[in-house]
Design a protein around this motif. Structure first.
Motif, short mmCIF file in Angstrom:
data_model
loop_
_atom_site.label_atom_id
_atom_site.label_comp_id
_atom_site.label_asym_id
_atom_site.label_seq_id
_atom_site.Cartn_x
_atom_site.Cartn_y
_atom_site.Cartn_z
N LEU A 157 0.84 -1.21 0.00
CA LEU A 157 0.00 0.00 0.00
C LEU A 157 0.87 1.26 0.00
O LEU A 157 0.64 2.18 -0.78
N ALA A 158 1.88 1.26 0.88
CA ALA A 158 2.76 2.43 0.94
C ALA A 158 3.46 2.63 -0.40
O ALA A 158 3.56 3.76 -0.90
N GLY A 159 3.92 1.54 -1.00
CA GLY A 159 4.58 1.63 -2.30
C GLY A 159 3.63 2.16 -3.37
O GLY A 159 4.00 3.00 -4.18
N LEU A 160 2.37 1.68 -3.32
CA LEU A 160 1.36 2.15 -4.26
C LEU A 160 1.14 3.65 -4.13
O LEU A 160 1.17 4.39 -5.11
N VAL A 161 0.93 4.07 -2.90
CA VAL A 161 0.65 5.49 -2.67
C VAL A 161 1.83 6.34 -3.09
O VAL A 161 1.69 7.36 -3.77
N MET A 162 3.05 5.88 -2.74
CA MET A 162 4.23 6.65 -3.10
C MET A 162 4.45 6.68 -4.61
O MET A 162 4.90 7.67 -5.17
N GLY A 163 4.11 5.55 -5.25
CA GLY A 163 4.30 5.49 -6.70
C GLY A 163 3.27 6.31 -7.45
O GLY A 163 3.49 6.71 -8.58
N LEU A 164 2.13 6.56 -6.81
CA LEU A 164 1.05 7.27 -7.52
C LEU A 164 1.01 8.76 -7.23
O LEU A 164 0.42 9.52 -7.97
N PHE A 207 8.08 -6.72 15.48
CA PHE A 207 8.70 -5.48 15.05
C PHE A 207 10.02 -5.73 14.33
O PHE A 207 10.34 -5.08 13.34
N ALA A 208 10.79 -6.70 14.84
CA ALA A 208 12.06 -7.03 14.19
C ALA A 208 11.81 -7.52 12.76
O ALA A 208 12.52 -7.15 11.82
N VAL A 209 10.79 -8.35 12.59
CA VAL A 209 10.45 -8.87 11.25
C VAL A 209 10.06 -7.71 10.34
O VAL A 209 10.54 -7.59 9.20
N VAL A 210 9.21 -6.84 10.85
CA VAL A 210 8.74 -5.69 10.05
C VAL A 210 9.92 -4.81 9.65
O VAL A 210 10.05 -4.40 8.49
N LEU A 211 10.79 -4.55 10.62
CA LEU A 211 11.91 -3.65 10.38
C LEU A 211 12.78 -4.16 9.23
O LEU A 211 13.25 -3.39 8.39
N LEU A 212 12.98 -5.47 9.18
CA LEU A 212 13.85 -6.00 8.13
C LEU A 212 13.15 -6.16 6.79
O LEU A 212 13.77 -6.00 5.74
N SER A 213 11.87 -6.51 6.84
CA SER A 213 11.22 -6.80 5.56
C SER A 213 10.59 -5.58 4.90
O SER A 213 10.43 -5.54 3.69
N ALA A 214 10.24 -4.57 5.69
CA ALA A 214 9.51 -3.43 5.12
C ALA A 214 10.25 -2.68 4.01
O ALA A 214 9.67 -2.45 2.95
N PRO A 215 11.52 -2.28 4.23
CA PRO A 215 12.14 -1.42 3.20
C PRO A 215 12.12 -2.05 1.81
O PRO A 215 11.73 -1.39 0.85
N VAL A 216 12.48 -3.32 1.71
CA VAL A 216 12.60 -3.91 0.39
C VAL A 216 11.22 -4.06 -0.27
O VAL A 216 11.06 -3.88 -1.47
N ILE A 217 10.20 -4.34 0.55
CA ILE A 217 8.84 -4.46 0.00
C ILE A 217 8.33 -3.10 -0.47
O ILE A 217 7.84 -2.95 -1.59
N VAL A 218 8.51 -2.10 0.37
CA VAL A 218 8.04 -0.75 0.01
C VAL A 218 8.77 -0.24 -1.23
O VAL A 218 8.15 0.23 -2.19
N LEU A 219 10.09 -0.36 -1.23
CA LEU A 219 10.86 0.22 -2.34
C LEU A 219 10.57 -0.49 -3.65
O LEU A 219 10.44 0.15 -4.69
N ASN A 220 10.44 -1.83 -3.60
CA ASN A 220 10.14 -2.54 -4.85
C ASN A 220 8.74 -2.23 -5.34
O ASN A 220 8.54 -2.04 -6.54
N SER A 221 7.77 -2.17 -4.44
CA SER A 221 6.40 -1.84 -4.85
C SER A 221 6.40 -0.45 -5.49
O SER A 221 5.80 -0.22 -6.53
N TYR A 222 7.10 0.46 -4.85
CA TYR A 222 7.17 1.82 -5.37
C TYR A 222 7.74 1.84 -6.78
O TYR A 222 7.19 2.45 -7.69
N ARG A 223 8.85 1.12 -6.97
CA ARG A 223 9.47 1.10 -8.30
C ARG A 223 8.53 0.48 -9.33
O ARG A 223 8.41 0.96 -10.45
N GLY A 224 7.88 -0.61 -8.92
CA GLY A 224 6.96 -1.27 -9.84
C GLY A 224 5.82 -0.35 -10.26
O GLY A 224 5.42 -0.34 -11.42
N ILE A 225 5.32 0.44 -9.32
CA ILE A 225 4.17 1.30 -9.62
C ILE A 225 4.61 2.54 -10.38
O ILE A 225 3.97 2.95 -11.35
#
Ligand SMILES: Nc1ncnc2c1ncn2[C@@H]1O[C@H](COP(=O)(O)OP(=O)(O)OP(=O)(O)O)[C@@H](O)[C@H]1O
Ligand SMILES: [Mg+2]
Lengths: 273, 265
Positions: free
Chosen positions: B90-97, B137-155
Motif C-alpha cells: 500500500l505504501a509503495g502504491l501510494v508513493m508510486g502514484l 517489530f524485528a520482522v517488520v523492520l527488516l522486511s519493510a524497506p525492500v517491499i516498500v521500495l520494490n512496490s514503489y518502483r513497480g508502480i
C-alpha cells in the motif's frame, strides 16, 4: 469523390444539429510546444470529412503522432483546438478509438483479452465483450491466436490485435498511427484491402498516419501532407482513386501513379530545404 | 559449435546446458561434496560432516524438534510479514502514484534499507520489551524497506504507452490502477515480497538470537551451548530450506495471479 456512401440521417448531438456535410473533425490552428521547448506543431489546420478515410503523411518527426494524440484527447494543445462534431476536444471519449504505433498491448493478457480490453474498461459483461472481441479478432485474421500472449506474436500480428481492440469499441472515429508499419509488403496490401472492405461495411471516419505515399494514395479519400520544422500542413489533396477496377489495375493506372508522383514531389521539396 | 565441444570430450557439458536442472543438481552435489570433505579434514571441531548433519536433520524431524520450534518462530514471522506485505505494498502504491508522498516516504525507507539491522534490533527491546511484539517489530523492520521500495518502483515505472492506452479507452482512476498499474508492476512488487519474506526470516531468527531465545533461534543457541554441532547445522540448514520453499511458493502464486504468460508451459 468518396466511394463510400454517407448516411443520410444523422442523430442530433450536443452543440447543435449535425449536418451531413459538416466535417467530423476540425483541426484549427493547432500548435504544440513540448516541455523543453520542442516545437512539434506550428499552426496546423485541416478538416476531416465524415465517413471518409483521411491520411496524414510527412517526414519522420513532423508531428503526425502528436496531431493524432491531440485529436484523441491524450495530449493537450498549446494553442488552437480540435472540434469533433462541433464540440471542442478536452479528453478522450467513446466517439474515438486509437490504434497505437507501438501497439500498447498488455503483455500479461491474451490476444482475446487485449482485444476486449476497451469493452472491459467500459464495464461490458465478460461473455458479451468476448463475443464481440472474438468477432474482430477473426476479422483481423487472428482466430487461431485468441489465447496467445503478445510475446508469442510477430509485430504485424500485434498491430492487428491493436486494430481489433480499436474496432471492438465501435467508435465513430478511428485514429490509426502507422497501423501497417510492421508488416511486409504482401500482407500490407492485403490489410489495405481489408481496411477498405471493413470501412465499406461499417460507417466510420478514419484518420490514418502513414509513411507510405503509395499506401496513402491507394486507401485515402483525402491526404494531409505535413512538413517539418516548424510543422504545418503543406497541402490537402483528394486523389479519389476509383476502386472499382481491382487492386492491380489501380496500381498501374495513370491517375494513381500521377498522384504518387505529385505527393512525392511535394514532400521532396521540403526535404531539400 | 557442438563439434568443438565434442572434440574436447565435453559431450556431457553440451547435454547439461540443454537441461538446466542437471547443472543445478551438479552444483548442489558439488557444494555438498565439499561440505562432506571439509567435515572429514576437519576444518574445525565445530564443523560436522554433511552426512552427520543430514542424520541429525532426520532425527529432528522425527522427534518433533522442528515442528515445535517452527510453530514458535512462525507466529511473529507470519504476523510481521503479513503486516508489511499489506502495509508495504500500500505504501509503495501510494508513493508510486503521488509525488508528494514520494518525497515524504521514500528517504525513510532508503535509509532503513541501508542501515545495519542487526544493530537496530537490540534497540527494539528498549521500546517493545522482549515479547511477541518486539519480535514482530524485528520482522517488520527488516522486511519493510525492500517491499516498500520494490512496490514503489513497480508502480512508478508503469510503461507510459500502457497508461496512454488506458486513457484512450476511457479507464477510470480505479480501473487504471487495478487493471494496468498493478499488473504491470506485479513483477517488481512480488520480487519485493519474496525478498521481504527472506528478510523476514532473518528478522525472526535474529530476534530469537538477540532478544529472547525461542523457536529456531533457540535451537541454534541451545545446540551450540551443548556442542551438538550436527544438530546446530541442521537447524541452520532448515532455515535455508524453509525460506527457499516459501519464496518459491510465492513465485508460483504471482504467476498464477498476475503473469500467466510467464508460467512455464
Ligand atoms: N513527449 C514528448 N516530449 C518532447 N518532445 C516530444 C514528445 N513527443 C514528441 N516529441 C517531439 O515532437 C516532434 C514530433 O513528434 P511525433 O512523434 O509527433 O512525430 P511523428 O511525425 O509521429 O514521427 P514518426 O513518423 O517518426 O512517428 C519530434 O521532434 C519529437 O521529438
Ligand atoms: Mg509517429
Amino acid at each position: 469523390m468518396t466511394n463510400r456512401t454517407s448516411p443520410t440521417s444523422e442523430p442530433t448531438v450536443p452543440g447543435g444539429v449535425r449536418n451531413p456535410g459538416d466535417p467530423a473533425v476540425r483541426v484549427v490552428d493547432l500548435a504544440k510546444v513540448f516541455a523543453g521547448g520542442v516545437r512539434a506543431l506550428d499552426g496546423v489546420t485541416f478538416d476531416i470529412p465524415r465517413g471518409e478515410l483521411t491520411s496524414i503523411i510527412g517526414p519522420s518527426g513532423c508531428g503526425k503522432t502528436t496531431t493524432l494524440k491531440i485529436i484523441a484527447g491524450l495530449l493537450d494543445a498549446t494553442s488552437g483546438q480540435v472540434e469533433i462534431n462541433g464540440t471542442p476536444v478536452t479528453r478522450p471519449g467513446p466517439d474515438r478509438a486509437f490504434v497505437f504505433q507501438d501497439f500498447a498491448l498488455m503483455p500479461w493478457a491474451t490476444v482475446l483479452r487485449n482485444a476486449a480490453f476497451g469493452l472491459e474498461l467500459r464495464g461490458v459483461p465478460r461473455k458479451e465483450r468476448e463475443a464481440t472481441a472474438r468477432e474482430y479478432v477473426a476479422k483481423v485474421g487472428l482466430s487461431r491466436f485468441e489465447d496467445a500472449y503478445p510475446h508469442q506474436l510477430s509485430g504485424g500480428m500485434r498491430q492487428r490485435v491493436g486494430l481489433a481492440r480499436a474496432l471492438a469499441v465501435d467508435a465513430e472515429i478511428l485514429l490509426m498511427d502507422e497501423p501497417f508499419a510492421s508488416v511486409d509488403e504482401q500482407i500490407r496490401r492485403k490489410f489495405q484491402e481489408d481496411l477498405l472492405r471493413l470501412l465499406s461495411e461499417e460507417d466510420k471516419t478514419v484518420i490514418f498516419v502513414t509513411h507510405s505515399i503509395e499506401e496513402a494514395v491507394y486507401v485515402s479519400d483525402q491526404i494531409v501532407i505535413m512538413t517539418r520544422g516548424p510543422s504545418q500542413v503543406s497541402k490537402v489533396v483528394r486523389p479519389g482513386v476509383d476502386h472499382s477496377g481491382g487492386s492491380g489495375h489501380i496500381r498501374r493506372s495513370p491517375a494513381y501513379l500521377d498522384w504518387v508522383e505529385r505527393i512525392w514531389a511535394e514532400l521532396q521539396g521540403y526535404l531539400e530545404t | 559449435m557442438t563439434g568443438l565441444i565434442q572434440v574436447r570430450g565435453g559431450r556431457t557439458v553440451a547435454k547439461a546446458v540443454d537441461r538446466p536442472w542437471l547443472l543445478r543438481a551438479a552444483s548442489i552435489a558439488l557444494v555438498l561434496g565439499l561440505w562432506e570433505w571439509g567435515g572429514t579434514i576437519p576444518v574445525s571441531i565445530a564443523f560436522p560432516k554433511f552426512s552427520e548433519t543430514l542424520a541429525a536433520f532426520a532425527g529432528m524431524i522425527t522427534d518433533g524438534t522442528f515442528a515445535g520450534a517452527y510453530a514458535e518462530t512462525a507466529g511473529p514471522l507470519i504476523v510481521g510479514v503479513s503486516l508489511t506485505a499489506v502495509g508495504g505494498v500500500l505504501a509503495g502504491l501510494v508513493m508510486g502514484l503521488s509525488s508528494r508522498t514520494e518525497w515524504l516516504g521514500l528517504p525513510v525507507f532508503i535509509v532503513l534499507q541501508a542501515s545495519p539491522s542487526a544493530a537496530i534490533i537490540p534497540l527494539i527491546t528498549f521500546i517493545y520489551g522482549i515479547g511477541f511484539t518486539a519480535k514482530v517489530f524485528a520482522v517488520v523492520l527488516l522486511s519493510a524497506p525492500v517491499i516498500v521500495l520494490n512496490s514503489y518502483r513497480g508502480i512508478a515505472n508503469t510503461p507510459r504507452s500502457l497508461l496512454e492506452m488506458g486513457d484512450a479507452f476511457l479507464a477510470g482512476r480505479f480501473k487504471r490502477i487495478v487493471k494496468i498499474v498493478i499488473p504491470a508492476g506485479s513483477g517488481l512488487i512480488f520480487a519485493g515480497l519474496r525478498l521481504g519474506l527472506a528478510q523476514g526470516f532473518t528478522g525472526a531468527v535474529l530476534a530469537e538470537l538477540l532478544i529472547t531465545p525461542t523457536g529456531v533461534g533457540d535451537l541454534i543457541t541451545f545446540y551450540r551451548s551443548v556442542a551438538d554441532y550436527p544438530r546446530m547445522f541442521a537447524s541452520i540448514l532448515s532455515i535455508i530450506l524453509v525460506a527457499s520453499v516459501s519464496v518459491t511458493l510465492l513465485q508460483r502464486l504471482e504467476q498464477r495471479l498476475f503473469r500467466p504468460e510467464m508460467r512455464p508451459a
